[in-house]
Design a protein around this motif. Structure first.
Motif, PDB file in Angstrom:
ATOM      1  N   PHE A 125       0.847  -1.185   0.000  1.00 47.24           N
ATOM      2  CA  PHE A 125       0.000   0.000   0.000  1.00 47.24           C
ATOM      3  C   PHE A 125       0.886   1.240   0.000  1.00 47.24           C
ATOM      4  CE2 PHE A 125      -2.559  -3.368   1.720  1.00 47.24           C
ATOM      5  CZ  PHE A 125      -3.808  -3.147   1.171  1.00 47.24           C
ATOM      6  N   SER A 126       0.585   2.175  -0.902  1.00 49.44           N
ATOM      7  CA  SER A 126       1.375   3.399  -1.006  1.00 49.44           C
ATOM      8  C   SER A 126       0.461   4.591  -1.256  1.00 49.44           C
ATOM      9  CB  SER A 126       2.379   3.305  -2.161  1.00 49.44           C
ATOM     10  OG  SER A 126       3.272   2.235  -1.974  1.00 49.44           O
ATOM     11  N   HIS A 127       0.869   5.719  -0.684  1.00 45.65           N
ATOM     12  CA  HIS A 127       0.150   6.969  -0.894  1.00 45.65           C
ATOM     13  C   HIS A 127       0.626   7.612  -2.193  1.00 45.65           C
ATOM     14  CE1 HIS A 127      -0.277  11.404  -0.387  1.00 45.65           C
ATOM     15  NE2 HIS A 127      -1.503  11.011  -0.112  1.00 45.65           N
ATOM     16  N   VAL A 128      -0.318   8.182  -2.948  1.00 49.80           N
ATOM     17  CA  VAL A 128       0.017   8.981  -4.132  1.00 49.80           C
ATOM     18  C   VAL A 128      -0.710  10.313  -4.028  1.00 49.80           C
ATOM     19  CG1 VAL A 128       0.459   7.069  -5.733  1.00 49.80           C
ATOM     20  CG2 VAL A 128      -1.852   7.973  -5.532  1.00 49.80           C
ATOM     21  N   TYR A 129      -0.162  11.298  -4.676  1.00 49.71           N
ATOM     22  CA  TYR A 129      -0.846  12.582  -4.721  1.00 49.71           C
ATOM     23  C   TYR A 129      -2.056  12.491  -5.650  1.00 49.71           C
ATOM     24  CZ  TYR A 129       3.161  14.461  -2.272  1.00 49.71           C
ATOM     25  OH  TYR A 129       4.123  14.699  -1.334  1.00 49.71           O
ATOM     26  N   ARG A 130      -3.020  13.367  -5.404  1.00 49.36           N
ATOM     27  CA  ARG A 130      -4.261  13.365  -6.181  1.00 49.36           C
ATOM     28  C   ARG A 130      -3.997  13.441  -7.681  1.00 49.36           C
ATOM     29  NH1 ARG A 130      -8.416  17.520  -4.094  1.00 49.36           N
ATOM     30  NH2 ARG A 130      -8.566  15.949  -2.501  1.00 49.36           N
ATOM     31  N   LYS A 131      -2.982  14.210  -8.069  1.00 53.52           N
ATOM     32  CA  LYS A 131      -2.683  14.363  -9.507  1.00 53.52           C
ATOM     33  C   LYS A 131      -2.258  13.040 -10.145  1.00 53.52           C
ATOM     34  CE  LYS A 131       2.158  15.676  -8.973  1.00 53.52           C
ATOM     35  NZ  LYS A 131       3.179  16.660  -9.236  1.00 53.52           N
ATOM     36  N   ASN A 132      -1.824  12.089  -9.339  1.00 51.78           N
ATOM     37  CA  ASN A 132      -1.427  10.771  -9.848  1.00 51.78           C
ATOM     38  C   ASN A 132      -2.526   9.719  -9.663  1.00 51.78           C
ATOM     39  OD1 ASN A 132       1.170  11.704 -10.569  1.00 51.78           O
ATOM     40  ND2 ASN A 132       1.839  11.483  -8.462  1.00 51.78           N
ATOM     41  N   ASN A 133      -3.709  10.184  -9.291  1.00 55.28           N
ATOM     42  CA  ASN A 133      -4.833   9.283  -9.033  1.00 55.28           C
ATOM     43  C   ASN A 133      -6.071   9.723  -9.825  1.00 55.28           C
ATOM     44  OD1 ASN A 133      -5.763   6.972  -7.708  1.00 55.28           O
ATOM     45  ND2 ASN A 133      -6.633   8.149  -6.020  1.00 55.28           N
ATOM     46  N   LYS A 134      -5.830  10.300 -10.982  1.00 58.14           N
ATOM     47  CA  LYS A 134      -6.908  10.939 -11.741  1.00 58.14           C
ATOM     48  C   LYS A 134      -7.979   9.975 -12.236  1.00 58.14           C
ATOM     49  CE  LYS A 134      -4.430  15.031 -13.166  1.00 58.14           C
ATOM     50  NZ  LYS A 134      -3.892  15.825 -14.260  1.00 58.14           N
ATOM     51  N   ARG A 135      -7.574   8.795 -12.689  1.00 58.13           N
ATOM     52  CA  ARG A 135      -8.566   7.853 -13.236  1.00 58.13           C
ATOM     53  C   ARG A 135      -9.524   7.381 -12.149  1.00 58.13           C
ATOM     54  NH1 ARG A 135     -12.236   6.302 -16.593  1.00 58.13           N
ATOM     55  NH2 ARG A 135     -12.143   4.146 -17.309  1.00 58.13           N
ATOM     56  N   ALA A 136      -8.999   7.054 -10.961  1.00 59.54           N
ATOM     57  CA  ALA A 136      -9.861   6.618  -9.858  1.00 59.54           C
ATOM     58  C   ALA A 136     -10.784   7.760  -9.426  1.00 59.54           C
ATOM     59  CB  ALA A 136      -9.018   6.125  -8.684  1.00 59.54           C
ATOM     60  N   ASP A 137     -10.256   8.970  -9.371  1.00 51.32           N
ATOM     61  CA  ASP A 137     -11.062  10.142  -9.026  1.00 51.32           C
ATOM     62  C   ASP A 137     -12.170  10.344 -10.057  1.00 51.32           C
ATOM     63  OD1 ASP A 137     -11.396  12.788  -7.498  1.00 51.32           O
ATOM     64  OD2 ASP A 137     -11.097  13.472  -9.561  1.00 51.32           O
ATOM     65  N   GLU A 138     -11.827  10.198 -11.320  1.00 48.52           N
ATOM     66  CA  GLU A 138     -12.818  10.328 -12.392  1.00 48.52           C
ATOM     67  C   GLU A 138     -13.948   9.318 -12.225  1.00 48.52           C
ATOM     68  OE1 GLU A 138     -12.827  10.168 -17.274  1.00 48.52           O
ATOM     69  OE2 GLU A 138     -11.418   8.893 -16.196  1.00 48.52           O
ATOM     70  N   LEU A 139     -13.590   8.074 -11.912  1.00 45.20           N
ATOM     71  CA  LEU A 139     -14.601   7.022 -11.760  1.00 45.20           C
ATOM     72  C   LEU A 139     -15.499   7.278 -10.550  1.00 45.20           C
ATOM     73  CD1 LEU A 139     -12.265   4.065 -12.676  1.00 45.20           C
ATOM     74  CD2 LEU A 139     -14.261   4.822 -13.996  1.00 45.20           C
ATOM     75  N   ALA A 140     -14.911   7.723  -9.444  1.00 43.94           N
ATOM     76  CA  ALA A 140     -15.722   8.048  -8.261  1.00 43.94           C
ATOM     77  C   ALA A 140     -16.705   9.170  -8.578  1.00 43.94           C
ATOM     78  CB  ALA A 140     -14.821   8.433  -7.093  1.00 43.94           C
ATOM     79  N   ASN A 141     -16.255  10.147  -9.339  1.00 47.27           N
ATOM     80  CA  ASN A 141     -17.133  11.270  -9.688  1.00 47.27           C
ATOM     81  C   ASN A 141     -18.173  10.892 -10.727  1.00 47.27           C
ATOM     82  OD1 ASN A 141     -16.535  13.794  -8.146  1.00 47.27           O
ATOM     83  ND2 ASN A 141     -14.467  13.172  -8.721  1.00 47.27           N
ATOM     84  N   ILE A 142     -17.878   9.931 -11.585  1.00 49.47           N
ATOM     85  CA  ILE A 142     -18.899   9.434 -12.525  1.00 49.47           C
ATOM     86  C   ILE A 142     -20.078   8.863 -11.740  1.00 49.47           C
ATOM     87  CG2 ILE A 142     -19.414   7.554 -14.156  1.00 49.47           C
ATOM     88  CD1 ILE A 142     -16.619   8.048 -15.385  1.00 49.47           C
ATOM     89  N   ALA A 143     -19.770   8.090 -10.696  1.00 43.88           N
ATOM     90  CA  ALA A 143     -20.845   7.505  -9.881  1.00 43.88           C
ATOM     91  C   ALA A 143     -21.680   8.587  -9.212  1.00 43.88           C
ATOM     92  CB  ALA A 143     -20.252   6.554  -8.840  1.00 43.88           C
ATOM     93  N   LEU A 144     -21.031   9.606  -8.674  1.00 43.91           N
ATOM     94  CA  LEU A 144     -21.772  10.701  -8.025  1.00 43.91           C
ATOM     95  C   LEU A 144     -22.606  11.465  -9.039  1.00 43.91           C
ATOM     96  CD1 LEU A 144     -19.488  12.492  -5.408  1.00 43.91           C
ATOM     97  CD2 LEU A 144     -21.734  11.502  -5.046  1.00 43.91           C
ATOM     98  N   ASP A 145     -22.002  11.808 -10.161  1.00 41.89           N
ATOM     99  CA  ASP A 145     -22.708  12.592 -11.173  1.00 41.89           C
ATOM    100  C   ASP A 145     -23.916  11.847 -11.738  1.00 41.89           C
ATOM    101  OD1 ASP A 145     -20.879  14.607 -10.766  1.00 41.89           O
ATOM    102  OD2 ASP A 145     -19.662  14.095 -12.529  1.00 41.89           O
ATOM    103  N   LYS A 146     -23.776  10.526 -11.953  1.00 41.61           N
ATOM    104  CA  LYS A 146     -24.911   9.736 -12.464  1.00 41.61           C
ATOM    105  C   LYS A 146     -26.067   9.773 -11.480  1.00 41.61           C
ATOM    106  CE  LYS A 146     -22.978   6.339 -15.601  1.00 41.61           C
ATOM    107  NZ  LYS A 146     -22.810   4.918 -15.902  1.00 41.61           N
ATOM    108  N   HIS A 147     -25.748   9.701 -10.182  1.00 42.33           N
ATOM    109  CA  HIS A 147     -26.808   9.675  -9.187  1.00 42.33           C
ATOM    110  C   HIS A 147     -27.427  11.072  -8.972  1.00 42.33           C
ATOM    111  CE1 HIS A 147     -29.158   8.260  -5.837  1.00 42.33           C
ATOM    112  NE2 HIS A 147     -28.794   9.355  -5.181  1.00 42.33           N
ATOM    113  N   LEU A 148     -26.573  12.075  -8.904  1.00 46.48           N
ATOM    114  CA  LEU A 148     -27.061  13.418  -8.583  1.00 46.48           C
ATOM    115  C   LEU A 148     -27.607  14.155  -9.801  1.00 46.48           C
ATOM    116  CD1 LEU A 148     -24.260  14.515  -6.097  1.00 46.48           C
ATOM    117  CD2 LEU A 148     -26.531  13.578  -5.577  1.00 46.48           C
ATOM    118  N   GLY A 149     -27.278  13.633 -10.963  1.00 50.72           N
ATOM    119  CA  GLY A 149     -27.800  14.239 -12.200  1.00 50.72           C
ATOM    120  C   GLY A 149     -27.036  15.378 -12.637  1.00 50.72           C
TER     121      GLY A 149
END
Length: 167
Positions: A143-167
């Motif tokens: 397990f390793s920590h990365v900065y947000r800028k290196n985690n863009k795809r996972a962030d994108e996927l999490a936000n896809i789920a929120l956006d689909k639900h919230l409209g």
């Protein structure tokens, strides 16, 4: 020269010894998991997402082999992060991955899973315990920590789920 000696001569001349062919070294696959959680307000509408990549050792080309995201309702950001890690580990197990490097942009979650920091929050302990209970499925897991800028795809996927639900 007799016929036998002529045949022996040509057998020796025409028999070329070739070295045994060796199989090329097997390329091993290296797997990485990137996870993220998202919460609009804290607590608030929340989700998680993640991606598992595979790449051949020695190569820089990685390919997505597992993608996931889900809206989880009202939760804290830390709960969403933990759920993202948990689902990613489950996904890796379902893909029969035995060696895994896990990356997340929440240093709290990474340090707690590694055992460097205690889990104090009662709502996080069950998720933490479930993750710890799954680790025996792996030969190695880091397990390793990365900065947000290196985690863009996972962030994108999490936000896809929120956006689909919230409209």
């Amino acid at each position: 020269m007799s016929q036998k000696s002529i045949n022996d001569f040509f057998k020796k001349k025409n028999s070329v010894k070739t070295p045994l062919l060796q199989k090329p070294p097997q390329k091993t696959l290296e797997y990485t998991l990137y996870f993220d959680g998202a919460s609009r307000s804290n607590p608030g509408p929340a989700s998680y997402g993640g991606v598992i990549y595979a790449k051949e050792s020695g190569s820089n080309v990685k390919q997505e082999v597992g993608v996931y995201y889900k809206y989880i309702g009202k939760a804290t950001n830390n709960e969403a992060e933990y759920m993202g890690a948990l689902e990613g580990i489950r996904k890796a197990i379902s893909l029969n991955i035995r060696d895994l490097k896990v990356f997340g942009d929440s240093n709290l979650i990474i340090q707690q899973i590694k055992g460097a920091w205690k889990v104090k929050s009662a709502n996080l302990k069950p998720i933490y315990n479930e993750i710890k209970g799954l680790l025996h499925h792996f030969d190695t897991i880091e397990f390793s920590h990365v900065y947000r800028k290196n985690n863009k795809r996972a962030d994108e996927l999490a936000n896809i789920a929120l956006d689909k639900h919230l409209g």
